[in-house]
Design an enzyme around this catalytic site. Sequence first.
Site, PDB file in Angstrom:
ATOM      1  N   TYR A 168     100.255   9.540  50.917  1.00  0.00           N
ATOM      2  CA  TYR A 168     101.162   8.798  51.792  1.00  0.00           C
ATOM      3  C   TYR A 168     100.694   8.846  53.246  1.00  0.00           C
ATOM      4  O   TYR A 168     100.497   7.796  53.878  1.00  0.00           O
ATOM      5  CB  TYR A 168     102.580   9.352  51.619  1.00  0.00           C
ATOM      6  N   GLU A 175      96.765   2.142  57.426  1.00  0.00           N
ATOM      7  CA  GLU A 175      97.484   0.911  57.740  1.00  0.00           C
ATOM      8  C   GLU A 175      97.690   0.766  59.254  1.00  0.00           C
ATOM      9  O   GLU A 175      97.427  -0.295  59.841  1.00  0.00           O
ATOM     10  CB  GLU A 175      98.838   0.912  57.023  1.00  0.00           C
TER      11      GLU A 175
END
Length: 246
Positions: A168, A175
């Site tokens: 994660y 991103e």
Amino acid sequence: MAAAGSGGSRADNGYGGQQPRRRKGPGALATGYLVIYNVVMTAGWLVIAVGLVRAYLAKGSYHSLYYSIEKPLKFFQTGALLEILHCALGIVPSSVVLTAFQVMSRVFLTWAVTHSVKEVQSEDSVLLFVVAWTITEIIRYSFYTFSLLNHLPYLIKWARYTLFIVLYPMGVSGELLTIYAALPFVRQSGLYSISLPNKYNFSFDYYTFLILVMISYIPIFPQLYFHMLHQRRKVLSHTEEHKKSE
């Protein structure tokens, strides 16, 4: 937006998992379709994983590996849009709004950022989130496949509720860094921006929108991450207790 990621019952950015609510399962036809869908998606992300490894071995470098898996990545990530339909039809017990939000965040990053801003495709940050997505999706779709067949190996369950601890933050970092790298090119080109005056009397600044997307990670990431840690303790401790009672 983008901090929400993907999943089937997906409140996990695709990097962890939320235990699905107990409801009456789908019928035989729907179950058969979902098994096929999840098997295909598992195979698709395995193709991406193999493509990354082959490209790395051929090049001897991890730089610019995106180009070796660009087409299958776009295809299978976009294929996740069907999960919104699954929720809308009621064959998957998840929120349509939440699933749409999370699926669209990844589709957005795939098409509206990485595809649209060619200059970022060679950034190492792209590889960061692609690797995180790939490992996550192989585990996630395998998890759903075996769950539907009522034969879920503990290893897959453990991986789904454990590897997000690393995947994660890794995916979110990739991103954010990719969106950040795209900003100067978006500002220079005016990509997707609409200026006044125009007949619709409407303006839109894509550069500002991307900044707002990045800011949205600040409140969303910690909430989801700690929620997933809670789910991990809940699910795996329950599994351990069940195994001991047998």
